[in-house]
Design an enzyme around this catalytic site. Sequence first.
Site: not given
Ligand code: FPP
Length: 245
Positions: A27, A44, A75
């Site tokens: 996160d 990301h 999501n």
């Molecule tokens: C949460 O942070 C993150 C996600 C919903 C996406 C995670 C995906 C990746 C790291 C990319 C692909 C993964 C791999 C394994 C190659 P957020 O967007 O909710 O962050 P925020 O709370 O700061 O908005």
Amino acid sequence: MALFRRGAKAGEAPSENLPRHIAIIMDGNGRWAKKRGLPRTAGHAAGAETFRRVATYCKDIGIEYLTVYAFSTENWKRPKEEIDAIMSLLEQYLGESIEKMERDGIRLRFLGDTSILSPRLRGLIRETDAITEHIKGFQANVCLNYGGRDELLRAARLWAEKVRDGAENTPDEAEFSSLLWSAGLPDPELLIRPGGELRLSNFLLWQCAYAEFYFTDTLWPDFDARELDRAIEAYQKRQRRFGGL
Ligand code: FPP
């Protein structure tokens, strides 16, 4: 007292009483990007790099399983542009990893309903599964279109089908676990959530029944080996009683 071993890239990693299985809610990507005036998708992309580094580090220090939350059943509510960016990062990651998995000794598995993903991504997942079948060693599990409630409902439905087909007994914990996406994996002993939020967000609800939780304000793209060491040290200091004394 925590014991340390030198040699791993971060410098010092605890080597005794290591968890076999670490789960991470990745996160903070969006906030990391916003702080830098970048689009969320850049967060990301940085998060995907962090996953690469953390998985390698876990393997180097002797963790057996790492499970990360890459995309939840919730999501899909995000803007299409962001969803597409996450899916193409996964495609890119898999495209690059497939050739290296065998050499690096990294098995990759996907937990969640991948049937609704793009044909390209499903094809890459099939290729990855085929390679994972015949290599041994460290395993990284990527939760994709995964939700803990969805997983439990699916298992209950699968059991109902068994009953309809004539099964007479009711499932015990082991039988029920075998119907989850995580079938065959040990439960995570340590769950890490970077990004400052203090919740489980529908992640591994069954599997984390006795996990030790570690929360940090560090945003996922900034999470590094040192931070993982800190989480492991915190875990090593916990007294795990599993309801006993
Ligand atoms: C949460 O942070 C993150 C996600 C919903 C996406 C995670 C995906 C990746 C790291 C990319 C692909 C993964 C791999 C394994 C190659 P957020 O967007 O909710 O962050 P925020 O709370 O700061 O908005």
